[in-house]
Motif scaffolding. Structure first.
Motif, PDB file in Angstrom:
ATOM      1  N   SER A  81     -35.357  -9.098   2.127  1.00  0.00           N
ATOM      2  CA  SER A  81     -34.160  -9.305   2.656  1.00  0.00           C
ATOM      3  C   SER A  81     -33.946 -10.742   2.445  1.00  0.00           C
ATOM      4  O   SER A  81     -34.770 -11.592   2.085  1.00  0.00           O
ATOM      5  N   HIS A  82     -32.551 -11.028   2.787  1.00  0.00           N
ATOM      6  CA  HIS A  82     -32.229 -12.393   2.907  1.00  0.00           C
ATOM      7  C   HIS A  82     -31.674 -12.319   4.463  1.00  0.00           C
ATOM      8  O   HIS A  82     -31.118 -11.455   4.856  1.00  0.00           O
ATOM      9  N   LEU A  83     -31.225 -13.545   4.845  1.00  0.00           N
ATOM     10  CA  LEU A  83     -30.486 -13.733   6.325  1.00  0.00           C
ATOM     11  C   LEU A  83     -29.183 -13.079   5.902  1.00  0.00           C
ATOM     12  O   LEU A  83     -29.110 -12.478   7.274  1.00  0.00           O
ATOM     13  N   ASP A  84     -28.401 -13.035   5.236  1.00  0.00           N
ATOM     14  CA  ASP A  84     -27.203 -12.201   5.309  1.00  0.00           C
ATOM     15  C   ASP A  84     -27.393 -10.691   5.356  1.00  0.00           C
ATOM     16  O   ASP A  84     -26.519 -10.220   6.090  1.00  0.00           O
ATOM     17  N   THR A  85     -28.372 -10.460   4.609  1.00  0.00           N
ATOM     18  CA  THR A  85     -28.846  -8.962   4.852  1.00  0.00           C
ATOM     19  C   THR A  85     -29.178  -8.287   6.237  1.00  0.00           C
ATOM     20  O   THR A  85     -28.894  -7.351   6.793  1.00  0.00           O
ATOM     21  N   LEU A  86     -29.681  -9.317   6.763  1.00  0.00           N
ATOM     22  CA  LEU A  86     -30.277  -9.311   8.431  1.00  0.00           C
ATOM     23  C   LEU A  86     -29.100  -9.523   9.255  1.00  0.00           C
ATOM     24  O   LEU A  86     -28.855  -8.289   9.997  1.00  0.00           O
ATOM     25  N   LEU A  87     -27.951 -10.278   8.785  1.00  0.00           N
ATOM     26  CA  LEU A  87     -26.819 -10.181   9.502  1.00  0.00           C
ATOM     27  C   LEU A  87     -25.984  -8.929   9.575  1.00  0.00           C
ATOM     28  O   LEU A  87     -25.367  -8.443  10.658  1.00  0.00           O
ATOM     29  N   GLU A  88     -26.165  -8.455   8.154  1.00  0.00           N
ATOM     30  CA  GLU A  88     -25.184  -7.066   8.207  1.00  0.00           C
ATOM     31  C   GLU A  88     -26.164  -5.955   8.797  1.00  0.00           C
ATOM     32  O   GLU A  88     -25.481  -5.076   9.493  1.00  0.00           O
ATOM     33  N   TYR A  89     -27.147  -5.967   8.840  1.00  0.00           N
ATOM     34  CA  TYR A  89     -28.108  -4.936   9.684  1.00  0.00           C
ATOM     35  C   TYR A  89     -27.527  -5.097  11.107  1.00  0.00           C
ATOM     36  O   TYR A  89     -27.637  -4.009  11.595  1.00  0.00           O
ATOM     37  N   LEU A  90     -27.516  -6.278  11.784  1.00  0.00           N
ATOM     38  CA  LEU A  90     -26.935  -6.463  13.066  1.00  0.00           C
ATOM     39  C   LEU A  90     -25.327  -6.183  13.417  1.00  0.00           C
ATOM     40  O   LEU A  90     -24.990  -6.085  14.453  1.00  0.00           O
ATOM     41  N   GLY A  91     -24.796  -5.874  12.160  1.00  0.00           N
ATOM     42  CA  GLY A  91     -23.478  -5.438  12.216  1.00  0.00           C
ATOM     43  C   GLY A  91     -22.370  -6.407  12.013  1.00  0.00           C
ATOM     44  O   GLY A  91     -21.246  -6.549  12.160  1.00  0.00           O
ATOM     45  N   TYR A  92     -22.764  -7.828  11.467  1.00  0.00           N
ATOM     46  CA  TYR A  92     -21.964  -8.737  11.284  1.00  0.00           C
ATOM     47  C   TYR A  92     -21.793  -9.077   9.773  1.00  0.00           C
ATOM     48  O   TYR A  92     -21.364 -10.361   9.217  1.00  0.00           O
ATOM     49  N   ARG A  93     -21.171  -8.167   9.181  1.00  0.00           N
ATOM     50  CA  ARG A  93     -20.779  -8.224   7.685  1.00  0.00           C
ATOM     51  C   ARG A  93     -19.462  -9.102   7.965  1.00  0.00           C
ATOM     52  O   ARG A  93     -18.726  -8.874   8.652  1.00  0.00           O
ATOM     53  N   GLY A  94     -19.391  -9.959   6.987  1.00  0.00           N
ATOM     54  CA  GLY A  94     -18.149 -10.913   6.754  1.00  0.00           C
ATOM     55  C   GLY A  94     -18.429 -12.134   7.639  1.00  0.00           C
ATOM     56  O   GLY A  94     -17.766 -13.186   7.356  1.00  0.00           O
ATOM     57  N   LEU A  95     -19.587 -12.365   8.479  1.00  0.00           N
ATOM     58  CA  LEU A  95     -19.891 -13.729   8.844  1.00  0.00           C
ATOM     59  C   LEU A  95     -21.165 -13.997   8.439  1.00  0.00           C
ATOM     60  O   LEU A  95     -22.187 -13.413   8.814  1.00  0.00           O
ATOM     61  N   HIS A  96     -21.380 -14.802   7.589  1.00  0.00           N
ATOM     62  CA  HIS A  96     -22.458 -15.182   6.715  1.00  0.00           C
ATOM     63  C   HIS A  96     -23.450 -16.243   7.275  1.00  0.00           C
ATOM     64  O   HIS A  96     -22.973 -17.065   8.206  1.00  0.00           O
ATOM     65  N   ALA A  97     -24.630 -16.172   6.883  1.00  0.00           N
ATOM     66  CA  ALA A  97     -25.513 -17.240   7.224  1.00  0.00           C
ATOM     67  C   ALA A  97     -25.246 -18.519   7.173  1.00  0.00           C
ATOM     68  O   ALA A  97     -25.159 -19.586   7.872  1.00  0.00           O
ATOM     69  N   VAL A  98     -24.448 -18.852   6.014  1.00  0.00           N
ATOM     70  CA  VAL A  98     -23.918 -20.219   5.736  1.00  0.00           C
ATOM     71  C   VAL A  98     -22.894 -20.700   6.686  1.00  0.00           C
ATOM     72  O   VAL A  98     -22.751 -21.709   6.994  1.00  0.00           O
ATOM     73  N   ASP A  99     -21.974 -19.631   7.115  1.00  0.00           N
ATOM     74  CA  ASP A  99     -21.076 -19.860   8.155  1.00  0.00           C
ATOM     75  C   ASP A  99     -21.614 -20.231   9.202  1.00  0.00           C
ATOM     76  O   ASP A  99     -21.198 -21.504   9.878  1.00  0.00           O
ATOM     77  N   MET A 100     -22.561 -19.681   9.749  1.00  0.00           N
ATOM     78  CA  MET A 100     -23.444 -20.011  11.022  1.00  0.00           C
ATOM     79  C   MET A 100     -23.887 -21.349  11.044  1.00  0.00           C
ATOM     80  O   MET A 100     -24.204 -22.104  11.999  1.00  0.00           O
ATOM     81  N   GLU A 101     -24.561 -21.573   9.839  1.00  0.00           N
ATOM     82  CA  GLU A 101     -25.291 -22.762   9.647  1.00  0.00           C
ATOM     83  C   GLU A 101     -24.255 -24.078   9.836  1.00  0.00           C
ATOM     84  O   GLU A 101     -24.397 -25.157  10.358  1.00  0.00           O
ATOM     85  N   THR A 102     -23.093 -23.771   9.151  1.00  0.00           N
ATOM     86  CA  THR A 102     -22.238 -25.100   8.842  1.00  0.00           C
ATOM     87  C   THR A 102     -21.035 -25.026   9.790  1.00  0.00           C
ATOM     88  O   THR A 102     -20.503 -26.314   9.820  1.00  0.00           O
ATOM     89  N   LEU A 103     -20.395 -24.196  10.356  1.00  0.00           N
ATOM     90  CA  LEU A 103     -19.199 -24.010  11.013  1.00  0.00           C
ATOM     91  C   LEU A 103     -19.572 -24.519  12.627  1.00  0.00           C
ATOM     92  O   LEU A 103     -20.596 -24.345  13.035  1.00  0.00           O
ATOM     93  N   GLU A 104     -18.618 -25.222  13.153  1.00  0.00           N
ATOM     94  CA  GLU A 104     -18.643 -25.777  14.335  1.00  0.00           C
ATOM     95  C   GLU A 104     -18.754 -24.616  15.564  1.00  0.00           C
ATOM     96  O   GLU A 104     -18.346 -23.539  15.327  1.00  0.00           O
TER      97      GLU A 104
END
Length: 488
Positions: A81-104
């Motif tokens: 896995s990658h962190l993005d595939t974990l987020l998809e597993y949780l239901g967050y397709r379209g919200l990427h790990a890089v968005d979570m790291e960098t956005l306010e």
């Protein structure tokens, strides 16, 4: 030189109860201490440079076996896995790990239609975000995502050679960004894995106290400036059999630059004191994670079924972070508040909103901790500490005074403030989540012992065996010992 490890597990200090939970046998602290001193003499090193005395680092083989077991349980292939595939597993397709790291944080927690549209425009893949019917305004307003950025003294390498540059603190400040996600309905995590929450923790270090300490995208968007050096994840199941099944799952993901958050096995950090030229070590899942998150008395070992039913999410103690900023980071304090998004005006609505996010997180964490307590209740201090913080900050209050943060029935006296401050500075880092809490006066007295039956506390500090992860100069150590000896 890398100092050889001396571990508790290596001298057979564990036993298995009828419940299957592996627990530590009663430790003869004096025998352990004397053994450590002999080992230090043989290796010709200072005892304070003995690595992994109290933290078992784990190893890659154990991590692989753990990931394989949890993969079967959750229906999610961790090892590829990658962190993005974990987020998809949780239901967050379209919200990427890089968005979570960098956005306010304010962008990531929209509270009106305009805010939701702003988020959709700023994420890496707006089309996927808009196509995800679970990412609605109502969902965000119900706190599917909570996030906060804060000063993180726990990850500071206090053993590295100090920085003497003018305008810089001696130690490189650490910062963290936490993102708590509720598992979304219809996701594989909700149906197959029964996961309720995910906590994603991004870890940053700040070179210049005046600079922005978190990640930003490069001009071409292909790399990150000051990226998170490691990304820790805890998954919390909706339910588990108390004392038998996992109460949490530990995962680790590498930085953005490593194949966009490829799965990892270890956090490289400086929790134990080692050679200043080689101060960081790898701390592997699940062993090191478990020891600092509930399985401290087991030295990171699982129960007889290989699970971690005592695993806990550690609560967020903003008050202690303020202590540390005052103690060791004056340059950082002059530029930033502990709650990065709250601003320096602790009476402002902005600050109270930042505290509210931490309050919501700690409320959930206290609830999780209570479900994963030991049968004998010896770790109830972790719940008590979280509840104390909640009571002190229910209306968005700023940092609380040392003497207002005490635990237990025996209050600290006003003339003991200096000792309590030193315990917060040097000991809280571990002894907020491991073994006991230094704000509990009775627990500290118990560690000190009596003249007839002395405990390890004074001897450990005098020898340099404690505190782990930090070397005190003689004057500071003598002062701490003097205060401890005077405590009655």
């Amino acid at each position: 030189m890398k100092i050889p490890s001396l571990t508790f597990a290596g001298i057979g200090l564990t036993s298995v109860l009828a419940t299957g939970i592996v627990v530590a046998a009663e430790v003869d602290w004096r025998a352990l201490f004397e053994r450590t001193m002999r080992f230090a003499t043989q290796q010709k090193v200072d005892p304070s440079d003995m690595g992994h005395i109290l933290v078992e680092p784990g190893d890659t083989t154990t991590a692989d076996k753990y990931y394989a077991r949890v993969t079967q349980k959750l229906g999610f292939d961790i090892q590829t896995s990658h962190l993005d595939t974990l987020l998809e597993y949780l239901g967050y397709r379209g919200l990427h790990a890089v968005d979570m790291e960098t956005l306010e944080p304010s962008l990531l927690m929209p509270q009106d239609e305009r805010g939701l549209e702003d988020l959709a425009n700023k994420v890496e893949n707006p089309n996927d975000f808009r196509a995800n019917t679970a990412l609605t305004l109502a969902a965000f307003k119900s706190d599917i995502l909570l996030t906060a950025r804060f000063f993180a003294p726990k990850i500071v390498d206090f053993n590295a050679a100090p920085n003497n540059t003018k305008g810089r603190d001696p130690h490189k400040p650490g910062w963290r960004k936490i993102v708590r996600l509720k598992t979304l309905p219809g996701s594989r995590a909700a149906s197959r894995g029964d996961v309720e929450f995910a906590y994603v923790l991004f870890n940053f270090f700040q070179e210049d106290p005046k600079a922005f300490p978190f990640a930003t995208k490069s001009a071409d968007g292909k790399s990150l400036v000051n990226q998170s050096v490691n990304n820790q994840v805890i998954l919390v199941p909706r339910s588990f059999r108390k004392g038998v099944e996992d109460s949490v799952y530990f995962l680790d993901y590498q930085p953005f630059s490593v194949e966009r958050y490829k799965v990892g096995k270890a956090l490289n950090a400086a929790f134990d004191t080692l050679d200043p030229n080689n101060s960081k070590q790898d701390y592997f899942v699940p062993t090191a994670c478990a020891q600092c998150h509930g399985h401290d008395r087991e030295y990171g070992a699982p129960n007889g079924q290989g699970a971690f039913p005592l695993g806990k999410v550690n609560y967020l103690d903003t008050d202690q972070w303020y202590d540390m900023m005052d103690f060791d980071f004056p340059e950082t304090k002059s530029n930033h508040d502990v709650l990065f998004d709250g601003g320096k005006d602790h009476a402002s609505a902005q600050y109270k909103a930042a505290v509210k996010v931490i309050w919501k997180l700690n409320s959930e964490i206290v609830h999780q901790n209570a479900k994963a307590l030991r049968p004998d209740g010896t770790d109830a201090f972790k719940v008590a500490a979280g509840k104390k913080w909640l009571s002190l900050h229910a209306k968005g209050e700023g940092p609380a005074d040392l003497l207002k943060r005490v635990l237990g029935s025996k209050p600290w006296a006003s003339n003991e403030r200096s000792l309590l401050a030193m315990l917060s500075r040097y000991c809280f880092r571990c002894h907020s989540s491991m073994y006991y809490d230094v704000f509990d006066r009775a627990a500290v007295l118990n560690e000190k012992g009596t003249p007839q039956q002395p405990g390890p506390l004074v001897t450990y500090v005098e020898s340099g065996f404690m505190p782990q992860g930090r070397v005190l100069d003689k004057a500071e150590k003598d002062t701490l010992v003097q205060y401890l000896k005077a405590l009655k």
